[in-house]
Design a protein around this motif. Structure first.
Motif, PDB file in Angstrom:
ATOM      1  N   LYS A 259       2.061   1.734  -3.439  1.00  0.00           N
ATOM      2  CA  LYS A 259       0.960   2.138  -4.312  1.00  0.00           C
ATOM      3  C   LYS A 259       0.623   3.616  -4.158  1.00  0.00           C
ATOM      4  O   LYS A 259       0.340   4.314  -5.140  1.00  0.00           O
ATOM      5  N   HIS A 260       0.648   4.116  -2.935  1.00  0.00           N
ATOM      6  CA  HIS A 260       0.162   5.467  -2.673  1.00  0.00           C
ATOM      7  C   HIS A 260       1.268   6.526  -2.577  1.00  0.00           C
ATOM      8  O   HIS A 260       0.989   7.714  -2.692  1.00  0.00           O
ATOM      9  N   SER A 261       2.493   6.096  -2.367  1.00  0.00           N
ATOM     10  CA  SER A 261       3.592   7.055  -2.240  1.00  0.00           C
ATOM     11  C   SER A 261       4.189   7.381  -3.602  1.00  0.00           C
ATOM     12  O   SER A 261       4.221   6.535  -4.501  1.00  0.00           O
ATOM     13  N   GLN A 262       4.654   8.601  -3.764  1.00  0.00           N
ATOM     14  CA  GLN A 262       5.349   9.002  -4.981  1.00  0.00           C
ATOM     15  C   GLN A 262       6.843   8.697  -4.905  1.00  0.00           C
ATOM     16  O   GLN A 262       7.580   8.894  -5.869  1.00  0.00           O
TER      17      GLN A 262
ATOM     18  N   GLU B  26       0.824  -1.209   0.000  1.00  0.00           N
ATOM     19  CA  GLU B  26       0.000   0.000   0.000  1.00  0.00           C
ATOM     20  C   GLU B  26       0.859   1.260   0.000  1.00  0.00           C
ATOM     21  O   GLU B  26       0.535   2.258  -0.652  1.00  0.00           O
ATOM     22  N   MET B  27       1.973   1.215   0.732  1.00  0.00           N
ATOM     23  CA  MET B  27       2.902   2.357   0.724  1.00  0.00           C
ATOM     24  C   MET B  27       3.452   2.584  -0.680  1.00  0.00           C
ATOM     25  O   MET B  27       3.511   3.717  -1.171  1.00  0.00           O
TER      26      MET B  27
END
Length: 274
Positions: free
Chosen positions: A216-219, A213-214
């Motif tokens: 997936k959501h982090s740039q 999830e990190m």
């Protein structure tokens, strides 16, 4: 769409059927499945999802908008040959048979059907597949869009050139097994450091899920996220140093390259057949 026919009734066919029905892409009356000989599996699909099943190949093909080839790759020749006389050129063929080129399917059919070749993975069974699709010579943008819609019901979809599907197979097609292998090792390590299975398993699983999830959501690039967890002189640094000592990165790269190579070898067998 009126009708989708599945040649092959295993786990991938079931995942697609479940996803299609949940997304209301089609009705249970619009899905029919057949397989080579497993009547018990056909009965299971009928009772579980309410779809139609048949052994009559003419009935199986008749009026189908889409024919999904979901049989095992080793059964490609016998499976496609069993239906080719009933297939009409306007019907869209979707193949989830790993390693089977669209040119070989065209050869078996003896017709210029539009064909979409697809490489999902086993996470399709819970709607989380990483799927790549590619179009044959006779498939157009409308066919690709339709396939994209179908496979979005069981996960994330990327469109690629067919010659990239071997790389996709080595990366994401086989990818779940690499993660399962990692979890196996983490469970064994947990046991050796004194944690019982009931304590360790949820911690391991949430660690994998949370990290995904990190990402997936982090740039941020994975290397940056890794460094943010790694304090100088700390526990993570000690663990990473051990992975580097055992050439973890090199092993993973070699793993994916070898899986890709094997996929190419499998495809070449069929490409050379006349």
């Amino acid at each position: 769409m009126k009708k989708i026919s599945f040649l092959g009734a295993g786990s991938m066919a079931e995942a697609m059927i479940s996803g299609l029905l949940q997304a209301q892409i089609c009705t249970k009356e619009g899905i029919v499945a057949t397989n080579r000989s497993n009547d018990e599996q056909l009965m299971y699909l009928h009772e579980t999802y309410g779809i139609n099943t048949t052994r009559n190949k003419r009935d199986f093909i008749q009026d189908a908008d889409i024919i999904v080839l979901a049989c095992k790759p080793k059964d490609a020749s016998s499976g496609v040959s069993s239906i080719c006389e009933y297939v009409q050129e306007h019907q869209l063929i979707i193949s989830v048979m790993a390693g089977i080129p669209t040119s070989y399917i065209t050869q078996l059919l003896g017709k210029n059907n539009p064909i979409i070749r697809v490489m999902p993975n086993t996470s399709a069974t819970i709607g989380k597949s990483a799927t790549a699709i590619s179009a044959s010579l006779h498939a157009n943008e409308e066919h690709v869009a339709l396939a994209h819609t179908l496979f979005t019901t069981i996960g994330v979809v990327q469109t690629v050139e067919e010659n990239d599907l071997d790389a996709v197979t080595g990366l994401s097609g086989s990818g779940p097994a690499y993660v399962y292998y990692l979890v196996e090792a983490m469970e064994k390590a947990a046991q050796e450091i004194g944690l019982d299975h009931q304590t360790a398993k949820p911690l391991i699983l949430q660690t994998i899920i949370g990290a995904a999830e990190m990402l997936k959501h982090s740039q941020k690039h994975p290397s940056i996220l890794r460094k943010e967890v790694t304090s100088q002189g700390g526990t993570t640094e000690a663990g990473i140093a051990t992975l580097q000592q055992y050439n973890y990165e090199e092993a993973m790269i070699a793993c994916i390259k070898n899986a890709t190579k094997r996929s190419k070898e499998m495809g070449e067998v069929y490409s050379k057949e006349k």
